[in-house]
Design a protein around this motif. Sequence first.
Motif, PDB file in Angstrom:
ATOM      1  N   GLY A 105     -13.049 -19.727  37.805  1.00 26.09           N
ATOM      2  CA  GLY A 105     -12.827 -18.444  38.329  1.00 26.09           C
ATOM      3  C   GLY A 105     -14.063 -18.502  40.206  1.00 26.09           C
ATOM      4  N   ALA A 106     -14.691 -19.382  40.029  1.00 30.11           N
ATOM      5  CA  ALA A 106     -15.017 -19.431  41.694  1.00 30.11           C
ATOM      6  C   ALA A 106     -14.204 -20.177  42.147  1.00 30.11           C
ATOM      7  CB  ALA A 106     -16.710 -19.990  41.219  1.00 30.11           C
ATOM      8  N   VAL A 107     -13.940 -21.414  41.388  1.00 30.25           N
ATOM      9  CA  VAL A 107     -12.696 -22.009  42.709  1.00 30.25           C
ATOM     10  C   VAL A 107     -11.189 -21.386  43.528  1.00 30.25           C
ATOM     11  CG1 VAL A 107     -11.512 -24.694  42.073  1.00 30.25           C
ATOM     12  CG2 VAL A 107     -13.654 -24.434  41.880  1.00 30.25           C
ATOM     13  N   ALA A 108     -10.676 -20.623  41.991  1.00 30.52           N
ATOM     14  CA  ALA A 108     -10.081 -19.905  41.925  1.00 30.52           C
ATOM     15  C   ALA A 108      -9.851 -18.939  42.724  1.00 30.52           C
ATOM     16  CB  ALA A 108      -9.548 -19.175  40.664  1.00 30.52           C
ATOM     17  N   MET A 109     -10.891 -18.222  43.069  1.00 28.02           N
ATOM     18  CA  MET A 109     -10.991 -16.929  43.721  1.00 28.02           C
ATOM     19  C   MET A 109     -10.211 -16.983  45.239  1.00 28.02           C
ATOM     20  SD  MET A 109     -12.269 -13.643  43.311  1.00 28.02           S
ATOM     21  CE  MET A 109     -13.438 -13.796  42.503  1.00 28.02           C
ATOM     22  N   PRO A 110     -10.017 -18.057  46.167  1.00 23.04           N
ATOM     23  CA  PRO A 110     -10.249 -18.170  47.140  1.00 23.04           C
ATOM     24  C   PRO A 110      -8.782 -18.207  47.213  1.00 23.04           C
ATOM     25  CG  PRO A 110     -11.390 -19.901  46.865  1.00 23.04           C
ATOM     26  CD  PRO A 110     -11.757 -19.206  45.707  1.00 23.04           C
ATOM     27  N   VAL A 111      -8.559 -18.974  46.339  1.00 22.54           N
ATOM     28  CA  VAL A 111      -7.182 -19.705  46.136  1.00 22.54           C
ATOM     29  C   VAL A 111      -6.266 -18.445  46.038  1.00 22.54           C
ATOM     30  CG1 VAL A 111      -5.019 -21.292  44.514  1.00 22.54           C
ATOM     31  CG2 VAL A 111      -7.349 -21.666  45.082  1.00 22.54           C
TER      32      VAL A 111
END
Length: 122
Positions: A105-111
């Motif tokens: 989720g953290a990796v996907a947030m900026p994307v």
Amino acid sequence: MNEVSTRPWSRPHDWAEVVIGVVAALSPLWLSTSTAAMWTMIVLGALIALDGLASLAMPGMVYGEGIQIVLGVLMFLAPWVIGYTEFNGASWTSWVAGVLVVIAGAVAMPVAQAAHRMAGSH
């Protein structure tokens, strides 16, 4: 930002969330659990998988990644809160799944934020 991360059904971290959720939801089939642990893992796993599918379908849905992080934290805390730490397999599944979901989720947030911005610029 590449085109892959803005296209529906194309982000690997969201697919990872779906797989992790499905594994967590189905894990009571092969793990020893209590009734409370079983239902906790089924419900949280299903919610994680469904939120991952929603994020795959709508790449610009930023709040979906926030929900995913919260669900991951809940999955991680569940063995203590629900009281199934004596079931090692269920506990470790919850802890590992929770950590992996928070990371995804953290990796996907900026994307997702970038996809949201791009959708607004069209």
